[in-house]
Design an enzyme around this catalytic site. Structure first.
Site, PDB file in Angstrom:
ATOM      1  N   ASP A  38       0.817  -1.217   0.000  1.00 21.01           N
ATOM      2  CA  ASP A  38       0.000   0.000   0.000  1.00 21.01           C
ATOM      3  C   ASP A  38       0.848   1.264   0.000  1.00 21.01           C
ATOM      4  O   ASP A  38       2.044   1.205   0.219  1.00 21.01           O
ATOM      5  CB  ASP A  38      -0.822   0.055   1.295  1.00 21.01           C
ATOM      6  CG  ASP A  38      -1.984  -0.901   1.269  1.00 21.01           C
ATOM      7  OD1 ASP A  38      -2.290  -1.405   0.188  1.00 21.01           O
ATOM      8  OD2 ASP A  38      -2.561  -1.130   2.339  1.00 21.01           O
ATOM      9  N   LYS A  60      -3.195   3.855  -3.033  1.00 20.98           N
ATOM     10  CA  LYS A  60      -3.870   5.005  -3.630  1.00 20.98           C
ATOM     11  C   LYS A  60      -2.921   6.190  -3.612  1.00 20.98           C
ATOM     12  O   LYS A  60      -2.298   6.487  -2.614  1.00 20.98           O
ATOM     13  CB  LYS A  60      -5.102   5.383  -2.800  1.00 20.98           C
ATOM     14  CG  LYS A  60      -6.136   4.324  -2.746  1.00 20.98           C
ATOM     15  CD  LYS A  60      -7.346   4.867  -1.993  1.00 20.98           C
ATOM     16  CE  LYS A  60      -8.172   3.731  -1.462  1.00 20.98           C
ATOM     17  NZ  LYS A  60      -8.020   3.472  -0.052  1.00 20.98           N
ATOM     18  N   MET A 175      -8.716   8.542  10.155  1.00 23.23           N
ATOM     19  CA  MET A 175      -9.485   8.966   8.973  1.00 23.23           C
ATOM     20  C   MET A 175     -10.557   9.994   9.329  1.00 23.23           C
ATOM     21  O   MET A 175     -11.673   9.940   8.825  1.00 23.23           O
ATOM     22  CB  MET A 175     -10.152   7.748   8.311  1.00 23.23           C
ATOM     23  CG  MET A 175      -9.143   6.744   7.798  1.00 23.23           C
ATOM     24  SD  MET A 175      -9.910   5.268   7.122  1.00 23.23           S
ATOM     25  CE  MET A 175     -10.246   4.315   8.580  1.00 23.23           C
TER      26      MET A 175
END
Ligand code: SAH
Length: 502
Positions: A38, A60, A175
């Site tokens: 990741d 991402k 988050m």
């Protein structure tokens, strides 16, 4: 039939500092054939994978096509069914808001064996690196970790804010930056006082770590004012006040500094480790590489008559490596040295010899050629024969001093340093706060790529491993700010920690 069954290791990479990877995780990565990782996994950890390992980036990043979770899961199942040892590397811990559970279930369903290697979650590590303990006897007996992914302002949340608004607990959000306004409003509505301290730690455990301190009442404005952005951990509770006395990482003298490492990778890696530990970010930019000398025959011939020498002298670890390579190629080992005495210029060279079972008979107090020459003159007599195993381009002072004193010196070019061509070197140097030179050749290799080095380095802190390297730089018009007192990378680091004025 497939001879070997594949297997998957679900490995937590930790929050960013590569030193926080577990030993078990490192072992899995070093032995894997495919690495699926990741964007939160640090490059230093990815670099642990063997050179022939297939590296597959699935993270991402703005503007890049990414695989969906279903595609990632299918990919690791497929790689394992091909019989490969696969590491699925995830930031932090594999199960803390990381969908490791789903991946493990898919592997189970496909009949693929797997191991889970937990990682240090950013939920705890980022506060710890900011000097905030998630529990402290004076404040709380519990803490919670929640996702801030859901926006309570949209009218729906599965979080129980009545429970989270507990002043006697530490409330941690991941988050949460996108929905901070709603989260704070919800906590206040449920009775958490506006005076409750709040910390937000971004890029925790990395040299780029930043911490914002406010209260529940002021945090949203502060985030707005400072443009504080994700990825970040939000910590709410009285433990935040402990930062004042526990703060450590972002106080280290080299914290946040970008340090250009110009030595070759095999040696540069250890230096990079030290830099990470000091809170600095190493920028690896080797300006030199070590290779065989123009004439390898001299080394082979010298090794063939090794018994003729009273002393064998090494002035670098590369010389030791080249010596044992030559010895090995002749079908011999360390015993060939026999009664000859052995000299090393400094502790790194001595350690390389020690790894081959050789204890050095002489190492000077100051790790330079002049001191080696002086010490050997005292320990030898005119007519004694010495073998010096060193770089093709090495300075002449050592053999010349010994010869002037009547010693017979075979000065063997055992390896050659060549310059690396790096078109990005200027850009890397411009990004750096500190530029390090660990030998004269690293300086020359730098100038080889960046002709106007003096100009490019004018606003940088320039650090040299010792006076000879510093003199080479100064001779090229490069200002040197820091010179190590002990001529090793540890010495260089100490000098930087003690002396850098920024
Ligand atoms: N499995 C990870 C979390 C993945 S969710 C773990 O255990 O740490 C991604 C979120 O983690 C980010 O949005 C951010 O809130 C947090 N995060 C991950 N790494 C971080 C870091 N180094 N510093 C601060 N927050 C981080």
């Amino acid at each position: 039939m497939n001879a070997r069954r594949g297997k998957v290791w679900l490995v937590g990479a930790g929050p960013g500092d590569p030193g926080l990877l577990t030993l078990k995780g490192a072992r899995a990565i070093k032995g894997c054939e495919a690495l699926v990782y990741d964007y939160l996994a640090s490059q230093a950890i990815v670099d642990l994978a063997p050179p022939d390992c297939e590296r597959i980036y699935v993270g991402k990043k703005a503007g890049q096509h990414t695989l969906t979770q279903t595609e990632i899961t299918a990919l690791i199942v497929k790689l394992a069914l091909e019989g490969k040892r696969v590491v699925r590397l995830k930031g932090g811990d594999v199960f803390v808001f990381a969908r490791g559970g789903e991946e493990a279930q898919a592997l189970h369903a496909a009949g693929v064996p797997f191991d889970i290697v937990p990682g240090i979650t950013s939920a705890i590590a980022a506060p710890a690196y900011a000097g905030i303990p998630v529990t402290h006897r004076d404040h709380n007996t519990s803490f919670s970790i929640s996702t801030g992914h859901e926006d309570p302002l949209k009218g729906y949340t599965s979080l129980d804010y009545a429970k989270l608004a507990n002043p006697k607990s530490t409330t941690i959000f991941l988050m949460a930056m996108g929905n901070l306004t709603g989260i704070v409003a919800e906590l206040q509505k449920n009775g958490l006082p506006g005076t409750t301290p709040v910390a937000i730690v971004r890029e925790g455990t990395k040299p780029t770590q930043e911490t914002l301190i406010a209260t529940l009442a002021t945090i949203v404005d502060e985030v707005e004012r400072t443009q504080f952005a994700a990825p970040a951990i939000v910590v709410i509770g009285n433990v935040v006040n402990e930062r004042e006395s526990i703060r450590w990482f972002d106080r280290a003298p080299l914290f946040g500094k970008r340090v250009l490492v110009t030595r070759p990778p095999a040696q540069g890696d250890a230096f990079a480790q030290h830099l990470w530990e000091a809170g600095a970010e190493p920028l690896l930019a080797p300006t030199i590489a070590i290779g065989p000398p123009d004439d390898a025959g001299a080394a082979t011939a010298a090794v063939a008559r090794i018994r003729d020498y009273a002393w064998v002298v090494f002035t670098s670890r590369n010389g030791v490596d080249a010596f044992f390579d030559t010895l090995g190629a002749s079908g011999k080992d360390a015993r060939a040295i026999g009664d000859a005495k052995v000299a090393a210029i400094g502790p790194k060279t001595a350690a390389a010899l020690s790894a081959h079972g050789i204890r050095v008979d002489f190492m000077p107090d100051v790790y330079i050629n002049e001191a080696v020459a002086g010490g050997l003159t005292e320990r030898t007599a005119p007519g004694d024969r010495l073998l010096v195993f060193r770089a093709q381009e090495a300075r002449d002072v050592l053999p010349e001093t010994l010869r002037a004193a009547g010693r017979i010196v075979d000065d063997v070019a055992a390896y050659k340093t060549r310059f690396v061509d790096d078109p990005d070197l200027r850009a890397k140097a411009e990004r750096a706060d500190i530029v390090t030179f660990t030998s004269s050749s690293t300086v020359n290799g730098f100038v080889h790529n960046v002709a106007d080095a003096a100009h490019v380095l004018a606003r940088k802190t320039v650090a040299a491993i010792g006076p000879i390297t510093a003199a080479t730089a100064r001779g090229l018009g490069i200002r040197v700010d820091v010179v190590a007192e002990e001529f090793t990378v540890e010495g260089l680091l100490q000098a930087l920690e003690a002396g850098v004025i920024v």
